[in-house]
Design a protein around this motif. Structure first.
Motif, PDB file in Angstrom:
ATOM      1  N   GLY A 160       1.053  -1.019  -0.296  1.00 23.71           N
ATOM      2  CA  GLY A 160      -0.136   0.154  -0.056  1.00 23.71           C
ATOM      3  C   GLY A 160       0.267   1.469  -0.261  1.00 23.71           C
ATOM      4  O   GLY A 160       0.343   2.265  -0.491  1.00 23.71           O
ATOM      5  N   PRO A 187      -3.663  -2.322  -2.600  1.00 23.87           N
ATOM      6  CA  PRO A 187      -4.598  -1.758  -0.423  1.00 23.87           C
ATOM      7  C   PRO A 187      -3.681  -2.303   0.486  1.00 23.87           C
ATOM      8  O   PRO A 187      -2.933  -3.164  -0.214  1.00 23.87           O
ATOM      9  N   SER A 229      -6.290  -4.775   4.995  1.00 29.01           N
ATOM     10  CA  SER A 229      -7.930  -4.022   4.649  1.00 29.01           C
ATOM     11  C   SER A 229      -8.495  -4.687   5.146  1.00 29.01           C
ATOM     12  O   SER A 229      -9.001  -6.076   4.585  1.00 29.01           O
TER      13      SER A 229
END
Length: 624
Positions: free
Chosen positions: A438, A516, A520
């Protein structure tokens, strides 16, 4: 009506507008650094203003707008009207001209000296005819409104303004039904001349009626009021060598048709001494501006709430401007808000620019820019409307960017969305410190991108979705058609990029691929292909049961795809198929189903495993 000290300030209305800005921003031009949290609240220091989506700019302006407009501006007694006839190089007034050069009637007074006619008292005056090389002057020191009904008036002046209000409580120009009226001034003014416009007023000025007015500013500006200026109806056409229409305290257009061609700025409000003044409000009617400088410029705020506005500045987006020139489409010192109507901008510089905040709440926005599509120094907030940036260097740029609703389509030669404060951070601390996919090569600079809703589609030549700080996504749809070169990435986030909801698809080159955060709440897959499929190729993600989870038809060549949705299960393995057909479009290029019978099974991916860029892991480029 003269403004009294007790009259509510226009800034009062702004304090309750749904802007993602602090109280400091709303009451002046102080620049502050804003951050946006997951609830959609932007804060600076200890102050914060929450989004109130039920409050619109139009409602606030209608209830609280503090201008000189009165309900009886268009009402008068015909019996009290003083008739003034312009006849070439002479003037006659109702009742004749006295030996002293004056004529008076109930409700008004007129004096004539050669080809100059001066109105010295409040009242209603109807003017008609042609005045060659003359001037109409309003110099009323008493209380009350001076109302001028223009009924087929043509005035030119080789030595100064054509119509000038040197003193009045308030002046109103009524364009008589069906009439055509023209004003033209001198081709040069002395530097110390106050009245430097073809139509100049030192008092609050209103233009109304159903006729037309054509103004030519040969020496400087077209129409200027050093107080407030309201255009409520009629057809007003202005051509000026410098600024087109200027209302120093404020400029409000709430009806009629306004067309401006200006060598300088198009529409302008420039009171820099009172933070409750210096604003533009385009509430209704149609406005067309072609400007060599800024199209619309306000020292404080620009509010769109129902007008149809078309702006070209600096020759449009294909024209290069010098570094010391400003050719922005719309420029505000504090806030620009779009809350209704249609706004179309073609700008050599930024299309929408604010030294503070830009908010798009509703309406239709079409932008073409030589630089940024929308730039806000502090915060940029989109909660509704339909925004299309057809061409730009960077699409959306600000320190804090939030998209919570509406439809946004961005085409950019460089970054599509760029959260940047303009200050580069130290290199070599991003990915290494985080150990995940990320982060970027640079440290988190505090900038933010927050996606909480809406549908956003990006086509970018540089980084598609770029935050020099962090990014979060909790809802909505985000589609990124990123770069084809390995020096940029579809996603580029220096700090953390967390996804808790929504649908994300980002495709582009593989060299700087970013995904990401592995932790997450909503998982993702990061697909890296050995080859580079061409534009128009379909890639499909298939689960262990053989069902298509996602199909993507590429807008351009790509080698990397990142996908996140609630359809994915962390830790599960999915197969990737290149080819076949897609169906059930949920966003441009993104589909919920497909047929992969004729496709090639190229690889498998595991949900939650970070992307690995071929130019140094899951890193992104630095500040741009």
């Amino acid at each position: 009506m003269k403004k009294s000290p007790q009259t509510p300030s226009p800034r009062t209305a702004h304090r309750v507008l749904p802007f993602l800005v602090t109280a400091a921003l709303l009451t002046g031009c102080t620049a502050v650094t804003a951050t946006t949290d997951s609830t959609g609240t932007t804060s600076a220091g200890t102050a914060a203003v929450a989004i109130d989506e039920s409050t619109t700019a139009a409602e606030v302006l209608a209830a609280n707008q503090a201008t000189h407009a009165d309900a009886d501006d268009d009402e008068w007694d015909a019996a009290d009207v003083v008739q003034i006839t312009l006849a070439g190089d002479s003037v006659s007034a109702e009742g004749g001209v006295s030996a002293e050069g004056g004529a008076s009637a109930e409700g008004g007074a007129v004096t004539v000296a050669g080809s100059t006619v001066t109105i010295t008292a409040a009242g209603t005056y109807e003017l008609s005819g042609t005045l060659e090389d003359g001037q109409i002057v309003v110099a009323s020191s008493g209380e009350g409104t001076v109302r001028l009904i223009l009924n087929g008036v043509e005035v030119s002046n080789s030595t100064g303004a054509a119509l000038v209000v040197t003193e009045a409580d308030e002046a109103i120009i009524v364009l008589s039904d069906g009439s055509a009226n023209t004003l033209a001034d001198t081709d040069s003014y002395a530097e110390d001349t106050d009245a430097n416009a073809a139509l100049y007023s030192a008092a609050d000025l209103t233009i109304t009626g159903s006729g037309s007015l054509e103004v030519t500013g040969n020496g400087s500006d077209g129409i200027t009021s050093t107080d407030g200026l309201i255009i409520s109806s009629g057809t007003v056409t202005v051509t000026a060598v410098d600024d087109g229409i200027r209302g120093k305290d404020y400029l409000v257009v709430d009806g009629g048709t306004v067309r401006v061609t200006a060598g300088g700025d198009g529409l302008k409000s420039d009171n820099d001494e009172d933070d409750s003044r210096g604003y533009l409000a385009l509430i209704g009617g149609a406005v067309e501006v072609i400007a060599g400088g800024d199209g619309l410029q306000a020292f404080t705020d620009v509010v769109f709430a129902g007008a149809t506005v078309t702006v070209e500045s600096g020759g449009g987006h294909t024209t290069a401007v010098s570094e010391d020139a400003s050719a922005k489409g719309v420029k505000s010192g504090v806030v620009t808000v779009v809350d209704g109507g249609t706004l179309t901008v073609d700008a050599a510089d930024d299309a929408l620019h604010s030294d503070g905040t830009v908010r798009i709440a509703s309406g239709t926005v079409r932008l073409a820019a030589g630089d940024d599509g929308v730039h806000a120094d502090t915060a940029l907030d989109v909660i509704g409307g339909d925004t299309t940036i057809t061409t730009s260097d960077e699409g959306l740029e600000s320190t804090a960017i939030s998209i919570g609703g509406g439809t946004v389509s961005i085409t950019a030669s460089d970054d599509g969305i760029n959260a940047s404060s303009g200050t580069e951070t130290g290199a070599g601390t991003g990915t290494e410190a985080q150990g995940g996919g990320g982060g970027g090569m640079d440290a988190d600079g505090g900038e933010t991108i927050t996606i909480t809703g809406g549908t956003t589609t990006i086509d970018a030549g540089g980084d598609g979705f770029d935050s020099n700080g962090s990014a979060t996504m909790s809802d909505g749809i985000l589609v990124v058609n990123g770069p084809t070169d390995n020096g940029n990435g579809a996603l580029d986030v220096n700090g953390s990029f967390t996804v808790t909801g929504g649908t994300l698809l980002a495709a582009g080159s593989a060299g700087m691929a970013v995904s990401p955060e592995a932790g997450s709440e909503q998982t993702f897959v990061a697909i890296a292909l050995d080859s580079t499929p061409a534009a128009g190729t379909v890639v499909q993600l298939v689960d262990s049961a053989g069902d298509v989870v996602m199909a993507y038809e590429s807008a351009k060549d790509f080698q990397s795809v990142v996908f996140s949705s609630d359809e994915l299960v962390a830790g599960e393995t999915y197969s990737v198929h290149v080819g076949g057909t897609a169906s059930g479009e949920i966003a441009p290029g993104v589909y919920a189903d497909g047929d992969y019978a004729s496709a090639t099974n190229t690889t498998t991916v595991t949900a939650g495993e970070a992307a690995t860029g071929t130019m140094g892991g899951g890193a992104a480029g630095g500040p741009r």
